[in-house]
Design a protein around this motif. Structure first.
Motif, mmCIF file in Angstrom:
data_model
loop_
_atom_site.group_PDB
_atom_site.id
_atom_site.type_symbol
_atom_site.label_atom_id
_atom_site.label_comp_id
_atom_site.label_asym_id
_atom_site.label_seq_id
_atom_site.Cartn_x
_atom_site.Cartn_y
_atom_site.Cartn_z
ATOM 1 N N ASP A 14 88.407 72.036 -51.854
ATOM 2 C CA ASP A 14 89.852 72.000 -51.638
ATOM 3 C C ASP A 14 90.513 73.309 -52.064
ATOM 4 O O ASP A 14 91.417 73.802 -51.384
ATOM 5 C CB ASP A 14 90.471 70.823 -52.384
ATOM 6 N N ALA A 15 90.053 73.898 -53.160
ATOM 7 C CA ALA A 15 90.613 75.166 -53.624
ATOM 8 C C ALA A 15 90.317 76.297 -52.626
ATOM 9 O O ALA A 15 91.191 77.117 -52.333
ATOM 10 C CB ALA A 15 90.056 75.519 -55.002
ATOM 11 N N ILE A 16 89.101 76.350 -52.125
ATOM 12 C CA ILE A 16 88.742 77.357 -51.129
ATOM 13 C C ILE A 16 89.605 77.187 -49.878
ATOM 14 O O ILE A 16 90.166 78.150 -49.346
ATOM 15 C CB ILE A 16 87.243 77.276 -50.778
ATOM 16 N N ALA A 17 89.721 75.948 -49.428
ATOM 17 C CA ALA A 17 90.522 75.674 -48.226
ATOM 18 C C ALA A 17 91.991 76.038 -48.437
ATOM 19 O O ALA A 17 92.620 76.621 -47.541
ATOM 20 C CB ALA A 17 90.382 74.207 -47.826
ATOM 21 N N ARG A 18 92.552 75.732 -49.603
ATOM 22 C CA ARG A 18 93.943 76.082 -49.887
ATOM 23 C C ARG A 18 94.142 77.592 -49.825
ATOM 24 O O ARG A 18 95.104 78.087 -49.228
ATOM 25 C CB ARG A 18 94.367 75.565 -51.262
ATOM 26 N N GLY A 19 93.233 78.329 -50.450
ATOM 27 C CA GLY A 19 93.344 79.783 -50.445
ATOM 28 C C GLY A 19 93.254 80.357 -49.045
ATOM 29 O O GLY A 19 94.016 81.271 -48.682
ATOM 30 N N LEU A 20 92.345 79.841 -48.252
ATOM 31 C CA LEU A 20 92.194 80.330 -46.879
ATOM 32 C C LEU A 20 93.389 79.937 -46.012
ATOM 33 O O LEU A 20 93.842 80.718 -45.173
ATOM 34 C CB LEU A 20 90.897 79.796 -46.274
ATOM 35 N N THR A 21 93.914 78.745 -46.229
ATOM 36 C CA THR A 21 95.088 78.299 -45.478
ATOM 37 C C THR A 21 96.293 79.180 -45.798
ATOM 38 O O THR A 21 97.069 79.527 -44.904
ATOM 39 C CB THR A 21 95.393 76.820 -45.788
ATOM 40 N N ARG A 22 96.428 79.576 -47.055
ATOM 41 C CA ARG A 22 97.518 80.491 -47.440
ATOM 42 C C ARG A 22 97.414 81.835 -46.723
ATOM 43 O O ARG A 22 98.405 82.520 -46.549
ATOM 44 C CB ARG A 22 97.519 80.719 -48.948
ATOM 45 N N GLN A 23 96.201 82.187 -46.335
ATOM 46 C CA GLN A 23 95.976 83.441 -45.611
ATOM 47 C C GLN A 23 96.061 83.225 -44.101
ATOM 48 O O GLN A 23 95.607 84.057 -43.326
ATOM 49 C CB GLN A 23 94.618 84.035 -45.987
ATOM 50 N N THR A 24 96.591 82.101 -43.698
ATOM 51 C CA THR A 24 96.870 81.708 -42.315
ATOM 52 C C THR A 24 95.647 81.304 -41.493
ATOM 53 O O THR A 24 95.704 81.266 -40.270
ATOM 54 C CB THR A 24 97.689 82.768 -41.541
ATOM 55 N N TYR A 25 94.534 81.001 -42.142
ATOM 56 C CA TYR A 25 93.374 80.475 -41.423
ATOM 57 C C TYR A 25 93.550 78.975 -41.201
ATOM 58 O O TYR A 25 94.152 78.289 -42.022
ATOM 59 C CB TYR A 25 92.077 80.709 -42.210
ATOM 60 N N SER A 26 93.002 78.483 -40.121
ATOM 61 C CA SER A 26 92.927 77.050 -39.876
ATOM 62 C C SER A 26 91.602 76.574 -40.474
ATOM 63 O O SER A 26 90.545 77.091 -40.124
ATOM 64 C CB SER A 26 92.950 76.786 -38.367
ATOM 65 N N VAL A 27 91.678 75.597 -41.386
ATOM 66 C CA VAL A 27 90.488 75.218 -42.159
ATOM 67 C C VAL A 27 90.231 73.718 -42.080
ATOM 68 O O VAL A 27 91.121 72.910 -42.322
ATOM 69 C CB VAL A 27 90.642 75.630 -43.645
ATOM 70 N N ASP A 28 88.988 73.375 -41.742
ATOM 71 C CA ASP A 28 88.498 72.005 -41.864
ATOM 72 C C ASP A 28 87.552 71.963 -43.060
ATOM 73 O O ASP A 28 86.932 72.977 -43.405
ATOM 74 C CB ASP A 28 87.732 71.574 -40.610
ATOM 75 N N ILE A 29 87.421 70.787 -43.666
ATOM 76 C CA ILE A 29 86.549 70.617 -44.829
ATOM 77 C C ILE A 29 85.561 69.491 -44.564
ATOM 78 O O ILE A 29 85.925 68.444 -44.026
ATOM 79 C CB ILE A 29 87.358 70.265 -46.094
ATOM 80 N N SER A 30 84.323 69.720 -44.989
ATOM 81 C CA SER A 30 83.314 68.668 -45.004
ATOM 82 C C SER A 30 82.706 68.648 -46.400
ATOM 83 O O SER A 30 82.425 69.702 -46.969
ATOM 84 C CB SER A 30 82.225 68.948 -43.971
ATOM 85 N N TYR A 31 82.456 67.447 -46.923
ATOM 86 C CA TYR A 31 81.875 67.309 -48.252
ATOM 87 C C TYR A 31 80.387 66.978 -48.214
ATOM 88 O O TYR A 31 79.771 66.773 -49.249
ATOM 89 C CB TYR A 31 82.629 66.244 -49.057
#
Length: 99
Positions: A14-31
């Motif tokens: 979630d932290a990685i995705a938040r950081g990437l989203t702040r940089q305007t990337y579209s991010v999906d997550i899988s656990y």
């Protein structure tokens, strides 16, 4: 740019995705590896950030399967396995980042 983060530690993913989203990337997550493969089949990603230690299907196998379907997709391995030997040719990832 569309990214997939595959990491079984939810807080880290979630932290990685938040950081990437702040940089305007579209991010999906899988656990887990199974869900990662499902997402990779139905979506087109520019880059997959992939943990080695995953439940169900490990990161190297996920990488092999994704690479078999899409040999041009970017894959960056994310691992806590410091000093582990390179898995050798045929796995097909761009690089490895140890955290």
């Amino acid at each position: 740019m569309k990214l997939l983060v595959v990491e079984d530690e939810k807080d880290l993913a979630d932290a990685i995705a938040r950081g990437l989203t702040r940089q305007t990337y579209s991010v999906d997550i899988s656990y887990d590896g199974t869900k990662a493969l499902e997402l990779a089949e139905i979506n087109t990603y520019d880059l997959i950030i992939l943990d080695l230690n995953l439940p169900e299907i490990d990161g190297l196998e996920v990488c092999r399967r994704i690479r078999a379907n899409d040999p041009k997709i970017g894959i960056l391995m994310l691992t806590a396995r410091a000093g582990q030997a390179d898995p050798g040719p045929g796995v097909g990832y761009w690089g490895r980042m140890t955290i």
